[in-house]
Scaffold this motif. Structure first.
Motif, PDB file in Angstrom:
ATOM      1  N   GLY A   1       0.844  -1.196   0.000  1.00 38.40           N
ATOM      2  CA  GLY A   1       0.000   0.000   0.000  1.00 38.40           C
ATOM      3  C   GLY A   1       0.872   1.236   0.000  1.00 38.40           C
ATOM      4  O   GLY A   1       2.083   1.158  -0.246  1.00 38.40           O
ATOM      5  N   ASP A   2       0.275   2.387   0.277  1.00 39.33           N
ATOM      6  CA  ASP A   2       1.022   3.634   0.380  1.00 39.33           C
ATOM      7  C   ASP A   2       2.092   3.474   1.466  1.00 39.33           C
ATOM      8  O   ASP A   2       1.781   3.125   2.609  1.00 39.33           O
ATOM      9  CB  ASP A   2       0.071   4.782   0.739  1.00 39.33           C
ATOM     10  N   MET A   3       3.351   3.736   1.122  1.00 40.31           N
ATOM     11  CA  MET A   3       4.451   3.430   2.035  1.00 40.31           C
ATOM     12  C   MET A   3       4.387   4.221   3.336  1.00 40.31           C
ATOM     13  O   MET A   3       4.785   3.733   4.392  1.00 40.31           O
ATOM     14  CB  MET A   3       5.797   3.672   1.345  1.00 40.31           C
ATOM     15  N   THR A   4       3.876   5.445   3.287  1.00 35.99           N
ATOM     16  CA  THR A   4       3.744   6.234   4.516  1.00 35.99           C
ATOM     17  C   THR A   4       2.778   5.554   5.476  1.00 35.99           C
ATOM     18  O   THR A   4       3.056   5.404   6.673  1.00 35.99           O
ATOM     19  CB  THR A   4       3.239   7.653   4.203  1.00 35.99           C
ATOM     20  N   ILE A   5       1.650   5.104   4.936  1.00 37.04           N
ATOM     21  CA  ILE A   5       0.637   4.430   5.748  1.00 37.04           C
ATOM     22  C   ILE A   5       1.162   3.084   6.247  1.00 37.04           C
ATOM     23  O   ILE A   5       1.006   2.735   7.419  1.00 37.04           O
ATOM     24  CB  ILE A   5      -0.656   4.219   4.924  1.00 37.04           C
ATOM     25  N   VAL A   6       1.794   2.343   5.351  1.00 34.87           N
ATOM     26  CA  VAL A   6       2.311   1.011   5.694  1.00 34.87           C
ATOM     27  C   VAL A   6       3.358   1.108   6.798  1.00 34.87           C
ATOM     28  O   VAL A   6       3.299   0.385   7.799  1.00 34.87           O
ATOM     29  CB  VAL A   6       2.903   0.313   4.450  1.00 34.87           C
ATOM     30  N   LEU A   7       4.324   2.013   6.632  1.00 34.42           N
ATOM     31  CA  LEU A   7       5.396   2.154   7.613  1.00 34.42           C
ATOM     32  C   LEU A   7       4.866   2.652   8.957  1.00 34.42           C
ATOM     33  O   LEU A   7       5.347   2.228  10.012  1.00 34.42           O
ATOM     34  CB  LEU A   7       6.471   3.111   7.084  1.00 34.42           C
ATOM     35  N   PHE A   8       3.883   3.530   8.906  1.00 35.12           N
ATOM     36  CA  PHE A   8       3.265   4.027  10.143  1.00 35.12           C
ATOM     37  C   PHE A   8       2.708   2.851  10.945  1.00 35.12           C
ATOM     38  O   PHE A   8       2.958   2.725  12.151  1.00 35.12           O
ATOM     39  CB  PHE A   8       2.140   5.010   9.795  1.00 35.12           C
ATOM     40  N   GLY A   9       1.970   1.989  10.286  1.00 32.67           N
ATOM     41  CA  GLY A   9       1.387   0.834  10.967  1.00 32.67           C
ATOM     42  C   GLY A   9       2.442  -0.150  11.444  1.00 32.67           C
ATOM     43  O   GLY A   9       2.346  -0.689  12.551  1.00 32.67           O
ATOM     44  N   LEU A  10       3.473  -0.373  10.624  1.00 28.53           N
ATOM     45  CA  LEU A  10       4.506  -1.346  10.976  1.00 28.53           C
ATOM     46  C   LEU A  10       5.331  -0.898  12.184  1.00 28.53           C
ATOM     47  O   LEU A  10       5.768  -1.732  12.980  1.00 28.53           O
ATOM     48  CB  LEU A  10       5.431  -1.602   9.786  1.00 28.53           C
ATOM     49  N   VAL A  11       5.531   0.403  12.317  1.00 28.42           N
ATOM     50  CA  VAL A  11       6.271   0.913  13.478  1.00 28.42           C
ATOM     51  C   VAL A  11       5.558   0.530  14.773  1.00 28.42           C
ATOM     52  O   VAL A  11       6.175   0.045  15.730  1.00 28.42           O
ATOM     53  CB  VAL A  11       6.441   2.447  13.395  1.00 28.42           C
ATOM     54  N   PHE A  12       4.240   0.722  14.800  1.00 34.59           N
ATOM     55  CA  PHE A  12       3.480   0.395  16.004  1.00 34.59           C
ATOM     56  C   PHE A  12       3.353  -1.118  16.196  1.00 34.59           C
ATOM     57  O   PHE A  12       3.324  -1.601  17.333  1.00 34.59           O
ATOM     58  CB  PHE A  12       2.103   1.062  15.963  1.00 34.59           C
ATOM     59  N   THR A  13       3.297  -1.856  15.092  1.00 34.83           N
ATOM     60  CA  THR A  13       3.284  -3.318  15.193  1.00 34.83           C
ATOM     61  C   THR A  13       4.582  -3.806  15.818  1.00 34.83           C
ATOM     62  O   THR A  13       4.574  -4.693  16.691  1.00 34.83           O
ATOM     63  CB  THR A  13       3.108  -3.961  13.800  1.00 34.83           C
ATOM     64  N   PHE A  14       5.698  -3.223  15.392  1.00 33.93           N
ATOM     65  CA  PHE A  14       7.008  -3.603  15.935  1.00 33.93           C
ATOM     66  C   PHE A  14       7.098  -3.267  17.426  1.00 33.93           C
ATOM     67  O   PHE A  14       7.562  -4.094  18.229  1.00 33.93           O
ATOM     68  CB  PHE A  14       8.123  -2.887  15.170  1.00 33.93           C
ATOM     69  N   ILE A  15       6.651  -2.072  17.789  1.00 35.76           N
ATOM     70  CA  ILE A  15       6.698  -1.663  19.196  1.00 35.76           C
ATOM     71  C   ILE A  15       5.885  -2.615  20.062  1.00 35.76           C
ATOM     72  O   ILE A  15       6.341  -3.082  21.110  1.00 35.76           O
ATOM     73  CB  ILE A  15       6.178  -0.218  19.367  1.00 35.76           C
ATOM     74  N   ASN A  16       4.671  -2.927  19.614  1.00 34.94           N
ATOM     75  CA  ASN A  16       3.826  -3.840  20.389  1.00 34.94           C
ATOM     76  C   ASN A  16       4.424  -5.240  20.454  1.00 34.94           C
ATOM     77  O   ASN A  16       4.333  -5.924  21.479  1.00 34.94           O
ATOM     78  CB  ASN A  16       2.420  -3.886  19.807  1.00 34.94           C
ATOM     79  N   SER A  17       5.045  -5.676  19.356  1.00 34.37           N
ATOM     80  CA  SER A  17       5.671  -6.993  19.359  1.00 34.37           C
ATOM     81  C   SER A  17       6.808  -7.048  20.378  1.00 34.37           C
ATOM     82  O   SER A  17       6.970  -8.058  21.083  1.00 34.37           O
ATOM     83  CB  SER A  17       6.212  -7.336  17.968  1.00 34.37           C
ATOM     84  N   VAL A  18       7.586  -5.977  20.465  1.00 31.48           N
ATOM     85  CA  VAL A  18       8.653  -5.912  21.470  1.00 31.48           C
ATOM     86  C   VAL A  18       8.041  -6.012  22.868  1.00 31.48           C
ATOM     87  O   VAL A  18       8.558  -6.726  23.738  1.00 31.48           O
ATOM     88  CB  VAL A  18       9.461  -4.601  21.332  1.00 31.48           C
TER      89      VAL A  18
END
Length: 220
Positions: free
Chosen positions: A166-183
């Motif tokens: 998808g739009d990389m800004t949107i995708v990266l925004f979501g992935l950052v929070f996914t990574f934080i929660n995974s940690v």
């Protein structure tokens, strides 16, 4: 000794397979569920082959109550919910397109609605991911790496499994929070030594986000 070496080799192969499957998501393969299935399957296969008791395995149901008695663990359990609130608030203020993107992404697995069926499916997915990525992958990886890199590597691969084009800004925004929660889930598992407890946090955060999405949709 030879038998133990064979077990170690098999474990490394499965970890590598989960990593490779996660990377295929970058190319639109959408095989993240295969990594979860591999992790869950080999968690139980290793338990049976190595004849280990469930106690101390990372999935001891009887140890949930004891783990939740630690008041400090509740801070970690609540943090992913807080991060989801921050994520949604920022997206509403600055990136409203993220709400639609994430609703469609998550909705491709489970219907975004308030129903017993959806809640049960979210619980099943959260438990499956925690067994695969925390009780199996992180737990095995932490035997050969210090806990911090083990959590970070596990979280990186876990995050790749949530990638959707998808739009990389949107995708990266979501992935950052996914990574934080995974940690955070990784820290919870490390501290509690119990995937049931990290599942409680994971499930609660997912449901909280779903409820926010539904509320925003009604307001709009």
């Amino acid at each position: 000794m030879e038998y133990t070496k064979k077990q170690s080799v098999v474990g490394i192969i499965v970890l590598a397979a989960m990593a490779i499957v996660s990377f295929t998501n970058l190319f639109g393969a959408n095989l993240s569920s295969a990594a979860i299935i591999l992790g869950v399957a080999f968690f139980f296969i290793c338990q049976a082959v190595e004849r280990q008791p469930m106690q101390g395995s990372g999935l001891d149901f009887k140890a949930i109550g004891e783990g939740l008695k630690d008041k400090k663990i509740w801070i970690w359990i609540i943090l992913p919910i807080v991060m989801d609130a921050v994520c949604v608030l920022l997206s509403v203020l600055f990136l409203p397109e993220y709400i639609e993107y994430e609703t469609l992404r998550a909705g491709s697995f489970v219907e975004i609605e308030i129903s017993a069926k959806s809640f049960l499916m979210f619980l099943v997915f959260a438990l499956g991911e925690e067994i695969a990525w925390r009780a199996f992958f992180q737990n095995r990886l932490s035997k050969v790496l210090p806990i911090i890199p083990a959590v970070l590597v596990t979280s990186f691969l876990f995050t790749l499994g949530h990638y959707k084009q998808g739009d990389m800004t949107i995708v990266l925004f979501g992935l950052v929070f996914t990574f934080i929660n995974s940690v955070l889930y990784g820290v919870i598992f490390h501290k509690a030594k119990n995937a049931w407890i990290s599942t409680i946090s994971h499930f609660a955060a997912n449901i909280f986000e779903v409820l926010l999405f539904i509320l925003i949709a009604k307001v709009n």
